[in-house]
Design a protein around this motif. Sequence first.
Motif, PDB file in Angstrom:
ATOM      1  N   GLU A  68     -65.819  18.458  80.394  1.00 29.56           N
ATOM      2  CA  GLU A  68     -66.714  19.586  80.660  1.00 29.56           C
ATOM      3  C   GLU A  68     -67.401  20.018  79.369  1.00 29.56           C
ATOM      4  O   GLU A  68     -66.734  20.375  78.393  1.00 29.56           O
ATOM      5  CB  GLU A  68     -65.903  20.755  81.235  1.00 29.56           C
ATOM      6  N   CYS A  70     -69.167  22.271  76.699  1.00 30.11           N
ATOM      7  CA  CYS A  70     -68.907  23.681  76.398  1.00 30.11           C
ATOM      8  C   CYS A  70     -69.505  24.057  75.045  1.00 30.11           C
ATOM      9  O   CYS A  70     -69.762  23.206  74.203  1.00 30.11           O
ATOM     10  CB  CYS A  70     -67.404  23.953  76.407  1.00 30.11           C
ATOM     11  N   LYS A  73     -64.484  26.778  73.562  1.00 29.43           N
ATOM     12  CA  LYS A  73     -63.412  26.529  74.535  1.00 29.43           C
ATOM     13  C   LYS A  73     -62.071  26.509  73.811  1.00 29.43           C
ATOM     14  O   LYS A  73     -61.948  25.997  72.709  1.00 29.43           O
ATOM     15  CB  LYS A  73     -63.664  25.172  75.214  1.00 29.43           C
ATOM     16  N   GLU A 103     -61.819  33.870  77.134  1.00 29.59           N
ATOM     17  CA  GLU A 103     -63.023  33.235  76.590  1.00 29.59           C
ATOM     18  C   GLU A 103     -64.060  34.303  76.274  1.00 29.59           C
ATOM     19  O   GLU A 103     -64.172  35.304  76.965  1.00 29.59           O
ATOM     20  CB  GLU A 103     -63.618  32.247  77.611  1.00 29.59           C
TER      21      GLU A 103
END
Length: 158
Positions: A68, A70, A73, A103
């Motif tokens: 994924e 990002c 992260k 986050e």
Amino acid sequence: MLGQLNPCGGGDPIPLTKDALLVGRRSRCDITLQFPNVSSQHCQLELVEGYWRVRDLGSRNGVKVNGERCETKWLMPGDILRVAKHEFEVLYTPDAAGPPPEEENPFDIGLLEKAGLAQPSSSRKKPPALPKAVKKPPAEFKPESDDDFAAQWLLDDE
């Protein structure tokens, strides 16, 4: 040693020896990856509250965690970190009792700060207070010029 990056395609593990590490193609980076698809300053690894976090520094080919893409992260033990097209297994033991902090909202960070050109948001000053509302002129006010008429129209909220 605070952990290591184990190359998924084989090769020597990369030790994580400091709380903050710059990853990129340049020789002055803490972790140097001599590949043309790695940016000169690709990403930053930072140990925060016992957990590693990766932050993309505006690289052309990006950073992925477990497939994924990002910007920022948290890295958990066993996660697969991909820098451009190079994959590493993240190996470390968290030095914290609880889960990693939440986050960050990417929209809370200004573009200059994101690029590393400004101080973190915690040092930002509060915006100045808005001026108090302007009082309306009395109802019997009769505009004498176009400017007076425009000012009356702007002040009229009905």
